[in-house]
Scaffold this motif. Sequence first.
Motif, PDB file in Angstrom:
ATOM      1  N   VAL A   1      -3.358   8.932   2.968  1.00 35.25           N
ATOM      2  CA  VAL A   1      -3.197   9.500   4.089  1.00 35.25           C
ATOM      3  C   VAL A   1      -3.403   8.338   4.776  1.00 35.25           C
ATOM      4  CG1 VAL A   1      -2.906  11.150   6.584  1.00 35.25           C
ATOM      5  CG2 VAL A   1      -3.239  12.015   4.228  1.00 35.25           C
TER       6      VAL A   1
ATOM      7  N   GLU B   1      -3.257   8.569  10.150  1.00 29.02           N
ATOM      8  CA  GLU B   1      -3.776   9.822  10.493  1.00 29.02           C
ATOM      9  C   GLU B   1      -4.426   9.826  11.990  1.00 29.02           C
ATOM     10  OE1 GLU B   1      -6.540  11.568   7.569  1.00 29.02           O
ATOM     11  OE2 GLU B   1      -6.682   9.331   7.397  1.00 29.02           O
TER      12      GLU B   1
ATOM     13  N   LYS C   1       2.150   9.813   3.851  1.00 33.25           N
ATOM     14  CA  LYS C   1       1.125  10.461   2.706  1.00 33.25           C
ATOM     15  C   LYS C   1       0.827   9.221   1.730  1.00 33.25           C
ATOM     16  CE  LYS C   1       0.448  15.392   3.839  1.00 33.25           C
ATOM     17  NZ  LYS C   1       1.070  16.727   2.707  1.00 33.25           N
TER      18      LYS C   1
ATOM     19  N   TYR D   1       4.006   4.252   3.467  1.00 26.75           N
ATOM     20  CA  TYR D   1       2.619   4.201   3.241  1.00 26.75           C
ATOM     21  C   TYR D   1       2.610   3.005   2.271  1.00 26.75           C
ATOM     22  CZ  TYR D   1      -1.997   5.452   1.364  1.00 26.75           C
ATOM     23  OH  TYR D   1      -2.939   4.738   0.711  1.00 26.75           O
TER      24      TYR D   1
END
Length: 70
Positions: free
Chosen positions: A62, A65, A45, A51
Amino acid sequence: MLASVTLGVFVLGLIVSNWAVLRAKLPTYYPNCAWARAAGAAPIKRGSPGYRVGLDADDDGVACEQYRKG
């Protein structure tokens, strides 16, 4: 001789005991989502370590995923 071995064991103990602290301060970087998944970090996230926009294909906050097909 015994003093040098003792010193070596002491230094090694310092390195091992502080490794978690040193590692926590290093930035997390995954070159691609396969690496993030292999490390057990996916999905990632926005705001979490590892990230980056380059891993977030649909820019929804996100990265890496899993997508369901069909």
